[in-house]
Scaffold this motif. Structure first.
Motif, short mmCIF file in Angstrom:
data_model
loop_
_atom_site.label_atom_id
_atom_site.label_comp_id
_atom_site.label_asym_id
_atom_site.label_seq_id
_atom_site.Cartn_x
_atom_site.Cartn_y
_atom_site.Cartn_z
N TYR A 9 4.07 1.36 5.81
CA TYR A 9 3.07 0.79 4.92
C TYR A 9 2.91 -0.69 5.20
N GLU A 53 0.84 -1.19 0.00
CA GLU A 53 0.00 0.00 0.00
C GLU A 53 0.88 1.25 0.00
N ASP A 54 0.26 2.38 -0.24
CA ASP A 54 1.01 3.64 -0.23
C ASP A 54 1.48 3.95 1.19
#
Length: 248
Positions: free
Chosen positions: A195, A187-188
């Motif tokens: 993350y 994920e960002d």
């Protein structure tokens, strides 16, 4: 003269005539259909409980699936071929190094908050209770943060025999595809740069006949591993390669 005592609609007896003791009041009769319904319902509940217990005791909690706590993969695939790097910096040819051995493979990352450490700890504790030759291979899905030093310390904190592998992201993704795992996705990062990485939560099992035969889900108990590992190591009557038959 004998007095006749009757009961009222509530089932209680009226006062006895003076000087005579009232016999005990009889409880109201229960209709036969109520008794029959109670007995039939109780029998059904007992039957359901017995069936549930029988199916769970046979397959580690996966009713009707198989005799294993893990999910059988059909058809079984050959032991995959890929080359990554171990924590000492040397090339690790997976197929050559693990050939003919019962092998467990798990894709995860050291910052994983739950699934990864639980799986690793459970397997490590199970292996302390059984005398079975097993190659436990952990492949990081987060090579950017899982340096060889960090990976080495993390993997060996569970068991010094465990193998930790890393590599560049394309090589790791290729290894996941070769094993039949879903490719992990990061994920960002948040404001602090942290993350999470979404990855396959199951542990793949490759039997000594060099076939990927099962995957054990998150939540597999230590007792399940203790029960299954010796049988996985010794079983020789697996269905032929390419067969769709259930492994039992």
């Amino acid at each position: 003269m004998t007095s006749i005592i009757s009961t009222d609609s509530t089932g209680s007896a009226p006062d006895a005539p003076s000087g005579e003791a009232a016999p005990p009041a009889r409880p109201p009769s229960v209709p036969r259909w109520v008794v029959a319904s109670f007995l039939v319902g109780g029998a059904m509940l007992l039957a359901i409980a017995a069936i549930t217990l029988a199916t769970r005791s046979g397959d580690g909690g996966s009713p009707g699936r198989s005799e294993w706590a893990g999910r059988v993969l059909e058809p079984a695939q050959p032991r995959p071929s890929f080359v990554l790097t171990d924590t000492s910096g040397r090339a690790y040819d997976f197929q050559a190094r693990t050939a003919g051995r019962l092998t467990l493979v798990f894709f995860g990352y050291t910052n994983c908050p739950d699934v990864c450490p639980v799986h690793m700890a459970t397997i490590a504790q199970a292996l302390q209770r059984v005398d079975v030759p097993v190659e436990m291979v952990f492949v990081t899905t987060d090579p950017a943060r899982d340096t060889p030093e960090r990976l080495d310390a993390w993997v060996h904190s569970f068991d010094p025999r465990f193998v930790g592998l890393t590599g560049d992201l394309p090589a790791i993704e290729a290894a996941q595809r070769a094993m039949g795992a879903t490719v992990a996705v990061a994920e960002d990062p948040d404001a602090r740069g942290d993350y999470v990485v979404g990855h396959t939560s199951g542990v793949f099992v490759i039997t000594p006949d060099d076939r990927v035969r099962l995957v054990y889900p998150f939540g597999t108990r230590q007792e399940d591993w203790v029960r299954d590992l010796p049988r996985l190591a010794s079983k020789s009557d697996w269905p032929p390669a390419g067969s769709q038959g259930a492994a039992r």
